[in-house]
Design an enzyme around this catalytic site. Sequence first.
Site, PDB file in Angstrom:
ATOM      1  N   HIS A   1      -5.908  12.077  11.780  1.00 47.11           N
ATOM      2  CA  HIS A   1      -5.904  11.480  10.442  1.00 47.11           C
ATOM      3  C   HIS A   1      -7.159  11.907   9.704  1.00 47.11           C
ATOM      4  O   HIS A   1      -8.036  12.578  10.266  1.00 47.11           O
ATOM      5  CB  HIS A   1      -5.761   9.957  10.507  1.00 47.11           C
ATOM      6  CG  HIS A   1      -6.902   9.212  11.130  1.00 47.11           C
ATOM      7  ND1 HIS A   1      -7.274   9.368  12.445  1.00 47.11           N
ATOM      8  CD2 HIS A   1      -7.761   8.270  10.615  1.00 47.11           C
ATOM      9  CE1 HIS A   1      -8.280   8.560  12.727  1.00 47.11           C
ATOM     10  NE2 HIS A   1      -8.606   7.904  11.627  1.00 47.11           N
TER      11      HIS A   1
ATOM     12  N   HIS B   1      -9.829  10.384   8.210  1.00 50.47           N
ATOM     13  CA  HIS B   1     -11.139   9.726   8.119  1.00 50.47           C
ATOM     14  C   HIS B   1     -12.250  10.666   8.580  1.00 50.47           C
ATOM     15  O   HIS B   1     -12.099  11.406   9.544  1.00 50.47           O
ATOM     16  CB  HIS B   1     -11.139   8.435   8.932  1.00 50.47           C
ATOM     17  CG  HIS B   1     -10.455   7.294   8.231  1.00 50.47           C
ATOM     18  ND1 HIS B   1     -10.076   6.143   8.863  1.00 50.47           N
ATOM     19  CD2 HIS B   1     -10.079   7.143   6.924  1.00 50.47           C
ATOM     20  CE1 HIS B   1      -9.502   5.317   7.998  1.00 50.47           C
ATOM     21  NE2 HIS B   1      -9.494   5.903   6.820  1.00 50.47           N
TER      22      HIS B   1
ATOM     23  N   ASP C   1     -14.891  10.444  10.242  1.00 48.10           N
ATOM     24  CA  ASP C   1     -15.396  10.435  11.608  1.00 48.10           C
ATOM     25  C   ASP C   1     -14.405  11.028  12.613  1.00 48.10           C
ATOM     26  O   ASP C   1     -14.626  10.971  13.822  1.00 48.10           O
ATOM     27  CB  ASP C   1     -15.815   9.022  12.039  1.00 48.10           C
ATOM     28  CG  ASP C   1     -14.688   8.006  11.996  1.00 48.10           C
ATOM     29  OD1 ASP C   1     -13.758   8.167  11.196  1.00 48.10           O
ATOM     30  OD2 ASP C   1     -14.736   7.038  12.789  1.00 48.10           O
ATOM     31  N   HIS C   2     -13.344  11.648  12.096  1.00 47.56           N
ATOM     32  CA  HIS C   2     -12.414  12.403  12.938  1.00 47.56           C
ATOM     33  C   HIS C   2     -12.299  13.869  12.513  1.00 47.56           C
ATOM     34  O   HIS C   2     -11.679  14.664  13.227  1.00 47.56           O
ATOM     35  CB  HIS C   2     -11.030  11.733  12.937  1.00 47.56           C
ATOM     36  CG  HIS C   2     -11.046  10.383  13.596  1.00 47.56           C
ATOM     37  ND1 HIS C   2     -10.609  10.182  14.880  1.00 47.56           N
ATOM     38  CD2 HIS C   2     -11.497   9.189  13.157  1.00 47.56           C
ATOM     39  CE1 HIS C   2     -10.769   8.901  15.204  1.00 47.56           C
ATOM     40  NE2 HIS C   2     -11.310   8.287  14.173  1.00 47.56           N
TER      41      HIS C   2
ATOM     42  N   HIS D   1      -3.092   2.275  10.199  1.00 46.21           N
ATOM     43  CA  HIS D   1      -4.540   2.417   9.966  1.00 46.21           C
ATOM     44  C   HIS D   1      -4.749   3.268   8.721  1.00 46.21           C
ATOM     45  O   HIS D   1      -5.512   2.907   7.822  1.00 46.21           O
ATOM     46  CB  HIS D   1      -5.165   3.063  11.195  1.00 46.21           C
ATOM     47  CG  HIS D   1      -6.624   3.354  11.075  1.00 46.21           C
ATOM     48  ND1 HIS D   1      -7.584   2.371  10.973  1.00 46.21           N
ATOM     49  CD2 HIS D   1      -7.300   4.535  11.071  1.00 46.21           C
ATOM     50  CE1 HIS D   1      -8.780   2.927  10.900  1.00 46.21           C
ATOM     51  NE2 HIS D   1      -8.636   4.242  10.956  1.00 46.21           N
TER      52      HIS D   1
ATOM     53  N   ASP E   1      -6.829   6.115  16.090  1.00 50.38           N
ATOM     54  CA  ASP E   1      -7.069   4.769  15.585  1.00 50.38           C
ATOM     55  C   ASP E   1      -5.773   4.011  15.310  1.00 50.38           C
ATOM     56  O   ASP E   1      -5.751   3.075  14.493  1.00 50.38           O
ATOM     57  CB  ASP E   1      -7.924   4.833  14.319  1.00 50.38           C
ATOM     58  CG  ASP E   1      -9.304   5.407  14.578  1.00 50.38           C
ATOM     59  OD1 ASP E   1      -9.610   5.737  15.747  1.00 50.38           O
ATOM     60  OD2 ASP E   1     -10.072   5.556  13.616  1.00 50.38           O
TER      61      ASP E   1
ATOM     62  N   HIS F   1     -12.094   5.395  19.838  1.00 45.67           N
ATOM     63  CA  HIS F   1     -13.380   4.705  19.724  1.00 45.67           C
ATOM     64  C   HIS F   1     -13.668   3.861  20.957  1.00 45.67           C
ATOM     65  O   HIS F   1     -12.752   3.420  21.653  1.00 45.67           O
ATOM     66  CB  HIS F   1     -13.395   3.772  18.502  1.00 45.67           C
ATOM     67  CG  HIS F   1     -13.418   4.486  17.197  1.00 45.67           C
ATOM     68  ND1 HIS F   1     -14.586   4.863  16.576  1.00 45.67           N
ATOM     69  CD2 HIS F   1     -12.409   4.886  16.385  1.00 45.67           C
ATOM     70  CE1 HIS F   1     -14.297   5.467  15.422  1.00 45.67           C
ATOM     71  NE2 HIS F   1     -12.982   5.501  15.290  1.00 45.67           N
TER      72      HIS F   1
END
Length: 257
Positions: A58, A60, A62-63, A116, A135, A173
């Site tokens: 996805h 975001h 932080d990915h 999410h 996530d 995570h």
Amino acid sequence: MTMPLEFVTLPCLSDNYAFLLHNAETGRTALVDAPEADAIKTELERRGWGLDQILLTHHHWDHIDGVADLRAAYNPQIIGASADAHRLPDLDVAVAEGDTFDCLGENVGVLDVSGHTVGHIAFHFPSSAAVFTADSLMALGCGRLFEGHPDQMWQSMQKLAALPAGTTVYSGHEYTQSNARFALTIEPGNPALQNRAAAIDAARAEARPTVPSLLQEELDTNPFLRAHLDSVKAALGMADAPAAEVFAEIRTRKDRF
């Protein structure tokens, strides 16, 4: 006989995980999600591996934050969701629910697990009995609903719950210890959950990762997969409510926890 793929759980940033996948026969390597480049490059160099594919779950940051540097260094093929292509790094292969593609010689299935985010996908490796969920389904939890709605996320959970119980779940995570504390507020009398929470505390005391987990563990202990059970409905005072409503209540309680 084909050798099984090697999977490496790689901590990134403060609490993210990326995953390296390696085929020892061909020497080819793939990556699921790219939270940062430096930690991934360091591990690749330590192992003497290149990087041939990056699979993105996805959009975001932080990915995906490490994609540009990794692309420049290794020129891997980038695979991600067609529905998310407008906010992902440039894709070489765009996929959607029901599609399959080759990753290191294994046929990989794509699941839409929106909730999410809308357009979040999971990658199912049936021959390796593994699923990369980022996530969506997480160890003892699920991702906060930033874009989707509870009915949508419950359907995503159902898709993942339907995979073989022996599937290993690689999520995004290290949230498991706090997830366990919350889960115990929903099912304080669940012996499997009590035992798992104790094992998680022991692992984290030694700085050991709690990811990946087995799907059977999640089915036995994760409240976000158990909203359909009469015992969970009764515990929440929602005996006659549809499972999706129970899921929504659990998610709301987690958001306030």
